[in-house]
Design an enzyme around this catalytic site. Structure first.
Site, mmCIF file in Angstrom:
data_model
loop_
_atom_site.group_PDB
_atom_site.id
_atom_site.type_symbol
_atom_site.label_atom_id
_atom_site.label_comp_id
_atom_site.label_asym_id
_atom_site.label_seq_id
_atom_site.Cartn_x
_atom_site.Cartn_y
_atom_site.Cartn_z
ATOM 1 N N PHE A 95 -13.026 -4.725 -0.808
ATOM 2 C CA PHE A 95 -13.979 -4.226 -1.812
ATOM 3 C C PHE A 95 -15.391 -4.422 -1.267
ATOM 4 C CE2 PHE A 95 -10.541 -5.717 -4.918
ATOM 5 C CZ PHE A 95 -9.867 -4.521 -4.821
ATOM 6 N N TYR B 258 0.873 -1.169 0.000
ATOM 7 C CA TYR B 258 0.000 0.000 0.000
ATOM 8 C C TYR B 258 0.913 1.224 0.000
ATOM 9 C CZ TYR B 258 -3.898 -3.060 1.404
ATOM 10 O OH TYR B 258 -4.858 -4.041 1.460
ATOM 11 N N LEU C 83 -17.853 -2.454 -0.210
ATOM 12 C CA LEU C 83 -19.022 -1.607 -0.410
ATOM 13 C C LEU C 83 -19.812 -1.968 -1.657
ATOM 14 C CD1 LEU C 83 -17.813 1.839 0.937
ATOM 15 C CD2 LEU C 83 -19.462 0.255 1.923
ATOM 16 N N GLY C 84 -19.652 -3.221 -2.138
ATOM 17 C CA GLY C 84 -20.609 -3.752 -3.084
ATOM 18 C C GLY C 84 -21.940 -3.961 -2.379
ATOM 19 N N GLY C 85 -21.881 -4.112 -1.050
ATOM 20 C CA GLY C 85 -23.063 -4.152 -0.196
ATOM 21 C C GLY C 85 -23.768 -5.489 -0.185
ATOM 22 N N PRO D 156 -25.595 -7.881 -4.978
ATOM 23 C CA PRO D 156 -25.593 -6.468 -5.335
ATOM 24 C C PRO D 156 -26.892 -5.798 -4.890
ATOM 25 C CG PRO D 156 -24.803 -7.809 -7.160
ATOM 26 C CD PRO D 156 -25.333 -8.755 -6.121
#
Length: 280
Positions: free
Chosen positions: A207, A60, A209-211, A215
């Site tokens: 990743f 990072y 916040l694809g929730g 979807p």
């Protein structure tokens, strides 16, 4: 969210809403470099807001701005309850992106570099990151995980995890040494999540916040967020944490306002009706 904390490895209690450091040096791997002062401010505010679980990695980084160095400058000497989880495995490819996999013999140097960069004698959690940018599965983790297990026995690592793996790879790793967390891309892998919960293993999606476990429908998401006086991001994070008491969230940002928004999701209460509506 009925429980707000999780005990990693049974002895490191963390708040289930933590922080991911990937976006401190840059917004994306191809995006512009952020200033070190920005990252330091975000880290210090995250801890003020109750974060005690930070996910990081040596890769990072962008130029001279490196997440591990920012964490040390911002937070050392570290709070007693702060847990820093790092990951090893990827090495820079020809384009500079972390797309090449380290061999078992190269893992010691990566772990020692993390110890130096973070300024600690022992790393709280080290995840073996498997594969490139593709999805989980398809290769043995035994040799590499055995190498990390040996470093754990030496006392350089407290707990081990695995990242970007499938159920077979998790079983392979657990046969070698205890696994305290699985860090996978967020997807509808309910079987793996259920296995982790039953075994007391944290499931830490990236990743994220694809929730939801599928979807999310934007119309439903907006409707629930408006009703609750919350943002769509806050509803997504709150929904993620309802999936399992073993679920940990590590949303990352290099923006103070975004950080405040994310952390406010900890206090958002979703009813069973809200969850049913969001998941359709």
């Amino acid at each position: 969210m009925t429980t707000t904390t999780f005990a990693l490895g049974g002895d490191l209690t963390v708040n289930r809403l933590g922080f991911g450091a990937m976006r401190l040096p840059m917004s994306t791997f191809d995006g512009p470099t952020r200033t070190p002062e920005n990252g330091i401010a975000v880290l210090r505010r995250a801890v003020e807001l109750g974060v005690n679980h930070i996910d990081t990695a040596a890769f990072y980084a962008r130029g001279d701005v490196r997440a591990n160095a920012l964490i040390r400058e911002a937070l050392a000497p570290y709070p007693d309850d702060l847990v820093i989880a790092t990951k090893v495995g990827p090495l820079p490819g020809p384009d500079g992106h972390p797309s090449v996999q380290a061999t078992p013999d190269q893992l010691r140097a990566l772990v020692e570099a993390d110890l130096t960069a973070l300024g600690v004698d022992r790393l709280d959690v080290v995840n073996l990151r498997v594969g490139g940018m593709s999805g989980p599965g398809g290769e043995s983790v035994a040799e590499r995980f055995t190498a990390l297990a040996a470093l754990r026995e030496e006392g350089l690592i407290r707990h081990l995890g695995v990242s970007n793996i499938d159920a077979a790879q998790l079983a392979e790793a657990r046969a070698i040494a205890p696994v305290v967390c699985v860090q996978n891309p967020y997807a509808d892998d309910l079987a793996l999540l259920t296995e982790c919960e039953a075994a007391g293993i944290a499931y830490v999606p990236f990743f994220l916040l694809g929730g939801g476990r599928e979807p999310l429908d934007t119309t439903r998401l907006t409707k629930v967020a408006t009703r609750l006086g919350a943002t769509a991001t806050q509803v997504q994070l709150a929904l993620l944490l309802t999936a399992s008491p073993a679920m940990l969230a590590i949303p990352g940002t290099g923006n103070l306002a975004h950080l405040e928004e994310n952390m406010a999701a900890r206090d958002l209460v979703l009813t069973e009706e809200d969850v049913a509506e969001l998941r359709g």
